[in-house]
Design a protein around this motif. Structure first.
Motif, short mmCIF file in Angstrom:
data_model
loop_
_atom_site.label_atom_id
_atom_site.label_comp_id
_atom_site.label_asym_id
_atom_site.label_seq_id
_atom_site.Cartn_x
_atom_site.Cartn_y
_atom_site.Cartn_z
N ASP A 28 0.64 -1.09 -0.04
CA ASP A 28 0.11 0.14 -0.10
C ASP A 28 0.80 1.09 0.04
O ASP A 28 2.06 1.08 -0.13
CB ASP A 28 -0.99 0.04 1.10
N ASP A 78 1.44 5.56 -1.54
CA ASP A 78 1.38 6.21 -2.70
C ASP A 78 3.03 6.58 -2.79
O ASP A 78 3.82 6.49 -1.98
CB ASP A 78 0.85 7.44 -2.90
N SER A 98 4.48 9.50 -2.57
CA SER A 98 4.88 10.50 -1.79
C SER A 98 5.32 10.03 -0.42
O SER A 98 6.08 10.68 0.40
CB SER A 98 3.63 11.37 -1.34
N ARG A 147 9.27 6.96 -6.78
CA ARG A 147 9.60 7.56 -5.39
C ARG A 147 11.15 8.22 -5.36
O ARG A 147 11.40 9.03 -4.77
CB ARG A 147 9.63 6.34 -4.66
#
Length: 288
Positions: free
Chosen positions: A89, A91, A93, A245
């Protein structure tokens, strides 16, 4: 005698249930080769990765998956790291710190030890996907002092390059996860300017250690090139997970470059000569 067929799905399902029945026990399933986790994919999809979100049920199951491109062919090389990262899980950020599971690829005995210890000492339970190359069991450079496992020590999600004496002299940073680190270190010694390259290890892929990595990259402000190196093909390994990322951490003028095998369907080649050629090409790309 009655023949009982081998079923990874049944065995992983049993260990998963055991881990939930007694969370104070360290339940571990280790595959003979990481590739064999394929047969248990429904358990990982429906239970290991998602049970906490669906049913508020935690599990501390440890899944040990031998993984490494050593020329053994497509059925004995890849634990399919990319599949487990797709189940994670959060995102790009990296704001979510409450990860559904941990995915690690440790390169030192100390981090291997601390990862298992953390499973029992943290006040909650999370599944652990532990990528563990067999070749590191015999690698002469893969050692840790006892002091790295003593009081005051802990798992390190990011390992900076211990060989860098002057961070200001570093113009290239190579990011890597797992056993490829040792090949890169050996190759650096033959480069014209070894001191210009820092090799930084991501020991934990999820949750992505964005804060620790930002602190390490901040030391190398003179670096003009950041490279992600992996032995897996471009459509496998951690590349497509880490790429967006990492872009959040580097300048848009110097995007992260990829050094690794091209995308292929069969994971690995079944030719020793071709494997060796590909391995040399990865090293070449990393230092270009």
């Amino acid at each position: 005698a009655e023949y009982m067929g081998l079923s990874e799905m049944a065995v992983v399902g049993f260990e998963y249930g055991f881990s939930m029945d007694d969370p104070r026990t360290l339940a571990i399933w280790e595959a003979q080769f990481g590739d064999f986790a394929n047969g248990a994919q429904p358990i990982f999809d429906q239970f290991v990765a998602s049970a906490e979100q669906k049913w508020l049920r935690q599990s501390g199951l440890v899944t040990m998956l031998p993984h490494g491109f050593d020329g053994a062919g497509p059925e004995h090389s890849s634990a399919r790291i990319e599949r487990f990262l797709q189940l994670c899980d959060g995102d790009i950020s990296c704001r979510n710190k409450n990860a559904n599971m941990h995915v690690i690829n440790p390169s030192t005995p100390a981090n291997y030890f601390h990862a298992l210890r953390r499973q029992m000492h943290q006040p909650f339970r999370k599944p652990l996907i532990l990528i563990g190359p067999k070749v590191l069991l015999r690698h002469p450079e893969c050692v840790s002092p006892l002091s790295a496992m003593g009081p005051g020590t802990a798992f390190q999600p990011v390992l900076d390059d211990p060989a860098v004496a002057d961070p200001a002299a570093v113009t290239r940073v190579i990011l890597v996860s797992g056993k490829l680190y040792y090949d890169l270190v050996a190759a650096r010694a033959s480069q014209p300017t070894p001191a210009s390259t820092a090799i930084v290890r991501l020991e934990e892929l999820h949750p992505f250690p964005i804060d620790g990595l930002r602190a390490v990259l901040g030391k190398y402000s003179a670096a003009k090139r950041v490279v992600w190196a992996q032995e897996e093909p471009a459509n496998g390994g951690a590349w497509r997970y880490v790429d967006p990322r990492l872009q959040n951490l580097v300048s848009a003028r110097n995007p992260v470059r990829y050094a690794g095998r091209p995308a292929i369907a069969a994971v690995a080649v079944a030719s020793s000569a071709k494997h060796t050629k590909e391995a040399a090409e990865i090293i070449k790309q990393a230092f270009e």
